[in-house]
Scaffold this active site. Structure first.
Site, PDB file in Angstrom:
ATOM      1  N   ASN A  12     -17.807 -27.924 -16.737  1.00 30.17           N
ATOM      2  CA  ASN A  12     -17.428 -27.388 -15.470  1.00 30.17           C
ATOM      3  C   ASN A  12     -18.694 -26.823 -14.885  1.00 30.17           C
ATOM      4  O   ASN A  12     -19.130 -25.854 -15.165  1.00 30.17           O
ATOM      5  CB  ASN A  12     -16.311 -26.666 -15.416  1.00 30.17           C
ATOM      6  N   LYS A  14     -19.537 -25.954 -12.089  1.00 26.91           N
ATOM      7  CA  LYS A  14     -19.041 -24.872 -10.883  1.00 26.91           C
ATOM      8  C   LYS A  14     -20.078 -25.216  -9.655  1.00 26.91           C
ATOM      9  O   LYS A  14     -20.443 -26.285  -9.594  1.00 26.91           O
ATOM     10  CB  LYS A  14     -18.982 -23.473 -11.712  1.00 26.91           C
ATOM     11  N   HIS A  98      -7.988 -23.711 -11.540  1.00 25.64           N
ATOM     12  CA  HIS A  98      -8.952 -22.795 -12.566  1.00 25.64           C
ATOM     13  C   HIS A  98      -8.737 -21.347 -11.959  1.00 25.64           C
ATOM     14  O   HIS A  98      -8.426 -20.960 -10.881  1.00 25.64           O
ATOM     15  CB  HIS A  98     -10.230 -23.261 -12.049  1.00 25.64           C
ATOM     16  N   GLU A 100     -10.672 -19.101 -11.318  1.00 26.67           N
ATOM     17  CA  GLU A 100     -11.682 -18.777 -10.345  1.00 26.67           C
ATOM     18  C   GLU A 100     -11.053 -19.003  -8.899  1.00 26.67           C
ATOM     19  O   GLU A 100     -11.048 -18.385  -7.825  1.00 26.67           O
ATOM     20  CB  GLU A 100     -13.063 -19.203 -10.214  1.00 26.67           C
ATOM     21  N   GLU A 169      -7.210 -21.079 -20.720  1.00 17.62           N
ATOM     22  CA  GLU A 169      -8.474 -20.409 -20.370  1.00 17.62           C
ATOM     23  C   GLU A 169      -8.172 -18.893 -20.305  1.00 17.62           C
ATOM     24  O   GLU A 169      -7.914 -18.578 -19.111  1.00 17.62           O
ATOM     25  CB  GLU A 169      -9.207 -21.194 -19.181  1.00 17.62           C
ATOM     26  N   GLY A 175     -16.959 -16.851 -18.872  1.00 15.64           N
ATOM     27  CA  GLY A 175     -18.147 -16.309 -18.515  1.00 15.64           C
ATOM     28  C   GLY A 175     -18.449 -15.052 -18.975  1.00 15.64           C
ATOM     29  O   GLY A 175     -19.306 -14.216 -18.478  1.00 15.64           O
ATOM     30  N   SER A 215     -15.969 -19.108 -22.752  1.00 18.46           N
ATOM     31  CA  SER A 215     -17.331 -18.701 -23.744  1.00 18.46           C
ATOM     32  C   SER A 215     -17.450 -19.628 -24.956  1.00 18.46           C
ATOM     33  O   SER A 215     -17.560 -19.053 -26.186  1.00 18.46           O
ATOM     34  CB  SER A 215     -17.155 -17.432 -24.000  1.00 18.46           C
TER      35      SER A 215
HETATM   36  C1  PEP Z   1     -14.714 -22.133 -16.997  1.00 20.56           C
HETATM   37  O1  PEP Z   1     -15.082 -21.610 -16.159  1.00 20.56           O
HETATM   38  O2  PEP Z   1     -13.906 -23.048 -17.294  1.00 20.56           O
HETATM   39  C2  PEP Z   1     -15.392 -21.669 -18.504  1.00 20.56           C
HETATM   40  C3  PEP Z   1     -14.739 -21.919 -19.485  1.00 20.56           C
HETATM   41  O3  PEP Z   1     -16.619 -20.981 -18.443  1.00 20.56           O
HETATM   42  P1  PEP Z   1     -17.409 -20.464 -19.420  1.00 20.56           P
HETATM   43  O4  PEP Z   1     -17.329 -21.554 -20.550  1.00 20.56           O
HETATM   44  O5  PEP Z   1     -18.677 -20.088 -18.890  1.00 20.56           O
HETATM   45  O6  PEP Z   1     -16.484 -19.059 -19.875  1.00 20.56           O
END
Ligand code: PEP
Length: 253
Positions: A12, A14, A98, A100, A169, A175, A215
């Site tokens: 992803n 983003k 997601h 976000e 998630e 992040g 992460s």
């Molecule tokens: C995400 O935004 O789907 C995600 C898992 O981000 P990160 O790997 O940076 O934590």
């Protein structure tokens, strides 16, 4: 009954990468992964780079995914993109719900559910994100929260439920550099699969893929991906560099 589930790793990107940067990254990933057939790999660039990245990976098993879409098929929805438009540029997947978007754009489970139905009707495979926040985990409410998100976001799909990929998630892991432990991930993935079984059948749930996101890095991917109910990864930060993304894909092999 335990079914074979092919692992799926999606990047992803983003709101990152110009078209030129996206093309370079996709070309590097394509070169590094040449010959891989054992893991489904999906690249999700921003809308502006979808077509260019699609052109790079067109002759490979790597698939294209979008990061969002609208639930209607067409009409007066300024700034929005439909499932058919994504299919038009050979997208196969779309990330929906997601955290976000849930947090920053007021996406509710009901709205995510409309998008999931529209994606399926438009022949896209939705990657549907669920996950609890830090205060929810501290209050030990993760099962209640995630179970509710799964049930509501995926309500009323009938036989199409198994076309959905679920991404667990935990919001506190996205992040932040703090991933869920392998045990925490496995516990929640098993719980999500139980919930899916209650919504359909044990056989359907056993066939569905549940990705972990939050992460995920080369250093923790192998342990997370070795868990029996972890069927892949949804990768943010580490997908922005070919080397770290490819290492995660290799950890899934
Ligand atoms: C995400 O935004 O789907 C995600 C898992 O981000 P990160 O790997 O940076 O934590």
């Amino acid at each position: 009954m335990k079914k074979f589930r092919k692992k799926i790793v999606a990047g992803n990107w983003k709101m990152n990468k110009s078209i030129a940067e996206a093309v370079d990254l996709a070309a590097d990933i394509k070169r590094e992964l040449a010959g891989n057939v054992d893991v489904d790999v999906v690249l999700c660039p921003p809308f502006t780079a979808l077509k260019a990245v699609g052109d790079i990976i067109t002759d490979t098993p790597i698939k294209l995914g979008a990061q969002n879409m609208h639930w209607e098929t067409d009409g007066a929805y300024t700034g929005e993109i439909s499932a058919a438009m994504l299919r038009d540029i050979y997208c196969h997947y779309v990330i929906l719900g997601h955290s976000e978007r849930r947090a920053g754009f007021h996406e509710t489970d009901a709205l995510v559910n409309r998008k999931v139905k529209a994606a399926l009707a438009g022949n896209l495979a939705p990657i549907v994100c669920v996950g609890e926040t830090l205060p929810e985990r501290q209050a030990e409410r993760q099962r209640e929260v995630v179970g509710g998100q799964v049930r509501k976001s995926l309500a009323g799909l009938g036989e199409d439920l198994d076309r959905v990929i679920v991404a667990y998630e935990p919001v506190w892991a996205i992040g932040t550099g703090v991933n869920a432990t392998a045990a925490q991930a496995q516990e929640m993935h098993a719980f999500i699969r139980e919930t899916l079984a209650e919504m359909s059948t044990a056989e359907t749930a056993a066939a569905m893929r549940i990705q972990y996101g939050g992460s995920m890095k080369p250093a923790n991917a192998a342990e997370l991906l070795a868990q029996p109910d972890v069927d892949g990864g949804l990768v943010g930060g580490a997908s922005l560099e070919a080397r770290s993304f490819v290492e995660i894909v290799r950890a899934a092999l």
